[in-house]
Motif scaffolding. Structure first.
Motif, PDB file in Angstrom:
ATOM      1  N   LEU A 311       0.639  -1.299  -0.050  1.00  0.00           N
ATOM      2  CA  LEU A 311      -0.287   0.243  -0.087  1.00  0.00           C
ATOM      3  C   LEU A 311       1.277   1.399   0.592  1.00  0.00           C
ATOM      4  O   LEU A 311       0.232   2.307   0.407  1.00  0.00           O
ATOM      5  CB  LEU A 311      -0.994  -0.575   1.028  1.00  0.00           C
ATOM      6  CG  LEU A 311      -1.950  -0.730   1.586  1.00  0.00           C
ATOM      7  CD1 LEU A 311      -3.080  -0.880   2.164  1.00  0.00           C
ATOM      8  CD2 LEU A 311      -2.539  -1.474  -0.087  1.00  0.00           C
ATOM      9  N   ALA A 312       2.363   1.394  -0.038  1.00  0.00           N
ATOM     10  CA  ALA A 312       3.164   2.073   0.304  1.00  0.00           C
ATOM     11  C   ALA A 312       2.834   3.557  -0.857  1.00  0.00           C
ATOM     12  O   ALA A 312       2.978   4.834  -0.072  1.00  0.00           O
ATOM     13  CB  ALA A 312       4.377   1.964  -0.268  1.00  0.00           C
ATOM     14  N   PRO A 313       2.454   2.922  -2.732  1.00  0.00           N
ATOM     15  CA  PRO A 313       2.226   4.158  -2.812  1.00  0.00           C
ATOM     16  C   PRO A 313       0.766   5.326  -2.419  1.00  0.00           C
ATOM     17  O   PRO A 313       0.935   6.914  -3.486  1.00  0.00           O
ATOM     18  CB  PRO A 313       1.694   3.958  -4.653  1.00  0.00           C
ATOM     19  CG  PRO A 313       2.331   1.967  -4.029  1.00  0.00           C
ATOM     20  CD  PRO A 313       2.105   1.646  -3.074  1.00  0.00           C
ATOM     21  N   PHE A 314      -0.171   4.783  -1.707  1.00  0.00           N
ATOM     22  CA  PHE A 314      -0.987   5.757  -0.893  1.00  0.00           C
ATOM     23  C   PHE A 314      -0.748   5.781   0.337  1.00  0.00           C
ATOM     24  O   PHE A 314      -1.429   6.389   0.835  1.00  0.00           O
ATOM     25  CB  PHE A 314      -2.575   4.523  -1.844  1.00  0.00           C
ATOM     26  CG  PHE A 314      -2.441   3.723  -2.936  1.00  0.00           C
ATOM     27  CD1 PHE A 314      -2.849   5.057  -3.191  1.00  0.00           C
ATOM     28  CD2 PHE A 314      -1.826   2.605  -2.460  1.00  0.00           C
ATOM     29  CE1 PHE A 314      -3.748   3.547  -5.034  1.00  0.00           C
ATOM     30  CE2 PHE A 314      -2.403   2.104  -3.404  1.00  0.00           C
ATOM     31  CZ  PHE A 314      -2.574   2.961  -5.040  1.00  0.00           C
ATOM     32  N   LEU A 315       0.265   5.233   0.561  1.00  0.00           N
ATOM     33  CA  LEU A 315       0.524   6.258   1.783  1.00  0.00           C
ATOM     34  C   LEU A 315       1.162   7.151   2.063  1.00  0.00           C
ATOM     35  O   LEU A 315       2.318   7.287   1.728  1.00  0.00           O
ATOM     36  CB  LEU A 315       0.811   4.794   3.067  1.00  0.00           C
ATOM     37  CG  LEU A 315       0.005   3.551   2.888  1.00  0.00           C
ATOM     38  CD1 LEU A 315       0.739   2.339   3.618  1.00  0.00           C
ATOM     39  CD2 LEU A 315      -0.926   3.343   4.033  1.00  0.00           C
ATOM     40  N   PRO A 316       1.852   7.807   4.275  1.00  0.00           N
ATOM     41  CA  PRO A 316       2.423   8.784   3.921  1.00  0.00           C
ATOM     42  C   PRO A 316       4.325   7.870   4.641  1.00  0.00           C
ATOM     43  O   PRO A 316       3.972   6.822   4.568  1.00  0.00           O
ATOM     44  CB  PRO A 316       2.283   9.253   4.687  1.00  0.00           C
ATOM     45  CG  PRO A 316       1.250   9.647   4.922  1.00  0.00           C
ATOM     46  CD  PRO A 316       0.453   7.718   4.835  1.00  0.00           C
ATOM     47  N   ALA A 317       5.093   8.868   4.218  1.00  0.00           N
ATOM     48  CA  ALA A 317       6.493   8.084   4.382  1.00  0.00           C
ATOM     49  C   ALA A 317       7.020   7.702   5.542  1.00  0.00           C
ATOM     50  O   ALA A 317       7.019   6.363   5.584  1.00  0.00           O
ATOM     51  CB  ALA A 317       7.457   9.229   3.502  1.00  0.00           C
ATOM     52  N   VAL A 318       6.415   8.475   6.152  1.00  0.00           N
ATOM     53  CA  VAL A 318       6.556   7.999   7.301  1.00  0.00           C
ATOM     54  C   VAL A 318       5.802   6.720   7.976  1.00  0.00           C
ATOM     55  O   VAL A 318       6.777   5.912   8.709  1.00  0.00           O
ATOM     56  CB  VAL A 318       5.923   9.524   8.553  1.00  0.00           C
ATOM     57  CG1 VAL A 318       4.877   9.351   8.120  1.00  0.00           C
ATOM     58  CG2 VAL A 318       6.483   8.805  10.063  1.00  0.00           C
ATOM     59  N   VAL A 319       4.470   6.522   7.398  1.00  0.00           N
ATOM     60  CA  VAL A 319       3.541   5.202   7.773  1.00  0.00           C
ATOM     61  C   VAL A 319       4.763   3.899   6.753  1.00  0.00           C
ATOM     62  O   VAL A 319       4.813   3.539   7.798  1.00  0.00           O
ATOM     63  CB  VAL A 319       2.529   5.244   7.204  1.00  0.00           C
ATOM     64  CG1 VAL A 319       1.652   3.680   7.498  1.00  0.00           C
ATOM     65  CG2 VAL A 319       1.649   6.660   7.815  1.00  0.00           C
ATOM     66  N   VAL A 320       5.170   4.282   5.748  1.00  0.00           N
ATOM     67  CA  VAL A 320       5.915   2.874   4.883  1.00  0.00           C
ATOM     68  C   VAL A 320       7.154   2.654   6.060  1.00  0.00           C
ATOM     69  O   VAL A 320       7.648   1.573   6.210  1.00  0.00           O
ATOM     70  CB  VAL A 320       6.531   3.627   4.073  1.00  0.00           C
ATOM     71  CG1 VAL A 320       7.065   2.895   3.093  1.00  0.00           C
ATOM     72  CG2 VAL A 320       5.276   4.205   3.201  1.00  0.00           C
TER      73      VAL A 320
END
Length: 451
Positions: A311-320
């Motif tokens: 789901l990385a393309p839809f998540l903020p970088a910090v969440v990734v």
């Protein structure tokens, strides 16, 4: 020195653990940077680059058992294993620097030097992994020793994996940057070599027991050790999944996170940093539920978090980056308990047969693990090829299509997750615990005693 039966001093634990600087650096950096070096600096097509990375590592399937057999039969005043730590480690340091020296822009040159480096690594790694089974026969002490080792391994991965891309950038990317990085990692390997050699001086070496007369006979004994076979299959398959994710770090940072300068370094910091913090937690979990169940829990955590990264393309970088930390926590547990279960399997066999086979078992173990780690970049390279990734000879990644980016995303997330969790099927028949080890010591196989 006789086979020990109790705890090891912290000096020996720390000295042995320093060897993880060698295994961590060589296990991490080629998987992280060699494939991008071939595709984005030397301009080698992705499919061919994958084969160039895979072939030298596949050689280890043949050379690692040989290294184990040789170390089993070595008799010196320094012991059977320690001479190989020094010779293999120093040779590896020189050859590693030469991999990225690039006197000619040739993928064949890289493959040949990588092959030589893999051979030197085999003669370091196999004796190194064999040592714990001979240093102590205490079931819990092996877990403590592996906890120390994996903690240093996490540091080695963090330092080599996170700083190496920074060194490459600092010296201008391309060939000059990779040359500087090669020297940097070579220095880490030298430090780990000298630390493990001198740090284990005076450490218990175990009894020198009779060895099987031939390699074929040794393999028959290995095939008869069911717990070892099941653990080996699981660990090798999981190594392939982990290495697939590792090979995709640079591509994921560049193409998905769109952070070519710092993304790979931050990903590694998030992967390894939490692993250092959870090591004591995994030790307590292992005491409470046993090594096998703890291993399964760690593997499931790795796989679940890895799949969530899709789901990385839809998540903020910090969440990734937070999710990447969970992946690292799972990886830490896998390493602690997999490596703690290995000497249990070796000790079980020694108690059962009365023969000294540690080098043979660890030779096959490291051959399998190394082959799994080699398969990862190969799998990722095939995904790049199948999804149309475009190579470059400029030192910077070329512009990619959305299809190529999808291949990068799947190769870094879903594919490793599926591989790691599916490997657990192999452990369904694993039943070696402390009670069974004690029984093996008390009741050795009478047929083998008569033989």
């Amino acid at each position: 020195m006789d086979h020990p039966s109790g705890s090891l001093p912290n000096r020996v634990r720390a000295g042995y653990a320093l060897g993880s600087l060698v295994t961590g650096a060589f296990g991490t950096v080629p998987g992280l940077l060699l494939l991008p070096y071939l595709t984005d600096t030397l301009g080698v097509a992705a499919g061919i680059a994958g084969l160039l990375v895979l072939a030298p590592k596949a050689w280890d399937v043949l050379i690692n058992p040989v290294a184990g057999r040789i170390s089993d039969r070595t008799r010196t005043s320094l012991g059977a294993r320690r001479p190989f730590l020094l010779g293999g480690g120093l040779a590896l340091a020189v050859l590693f620097a030469l991999i990225f020296a690039a006197p000619v822009r040739s993928g064949a040159y890289v493959a040949l030097v990588f092959l030589a480096a893999a051979t030197a690594f085999a003669f370091y790694q196999v004796p190194y992994v064999a040592m714990p089974a001979e240093m102590t026969d205490d079931y819990a002490e092996r877990t403590r020793l592996m906890t120390w080792r994996v903690a240093i391994l996490a540091v080695a991965i963090l330092v080599s994996g996170a700083i190496s891309p920074m060194v490459t950038k600092q010296f201008g990317d391309g060939v000059p940057g990779h040359r500087a990085m090669g020297v940097f990692v070579a220095v880490l390997i030298v430090i780990g070599t000298l630390g493990s050699f001198f740090g284990t001086r005076g450490a218990p070496t175990g009894k020198v027991l009779q060895s099987e007369p031939s390699f074929a006979a040794q393999l028959r004994v290995v095939r008869g050790n069911r717990p070892f076979r099941l653990l080996l299959i699981c660990f090798v398959v999981q190594a392939a999944g982990i290495a697939t994710m590792l090979a995709g770090v640079s591509y994921f940072a560049t193409q998905i996170l769109e952070s070519p300068d710092t993304g790979a370094t931050v990903l590694f910091a998030c992967f390894v940093g939490p692993a250092l913090l959870v090591m004591p937690v995994w030790t307590r979990v292992g005491r409470r539920v046993g090594k096998l169940r703890a291993y399964v829990l760690a593997s499931v955590l790795f796989a679940a978090a890895g799949a969530l990264l899709a789901l990385a393309p839809f998540l903020p970088a910090v969440v990734v980056y937070v999710i990447t930390g969970l992946v690292g926590a799972g990886y830490a547990g896998q390493q602690v308990f997999g490596l703690a279960m290995l000497p249990d399997c070796i000790a079980y066999d020694a108690d059962r047969t009365g023969r000294r086979q540690a080098g043979v078992f660890t030779g096959l173990w490291t051959a399998g693990e190394t082959f799994g780690l080699a398969l990862g970049p190969g799998v990722f390279a095939l995904l790049l090829y199948a999804f149309g990734y475009v190579s470059s000879s400029t030192g910077e990644a070329a512009l990619q299509t959305d299809t190529a980016k999808l291949g990068v995303l799947l190769g870094f997330t879903v594919v490793p997750a599926v591989v790691v969790v599916s490997a657990l099927i192999a452990l369904r028949g694993y039943d070696l615990d402390e009670g069974r080890l004690s029984a093996a010591v008390a009741e050795p196989d009478p047929a083998l005693e008569q033989g």
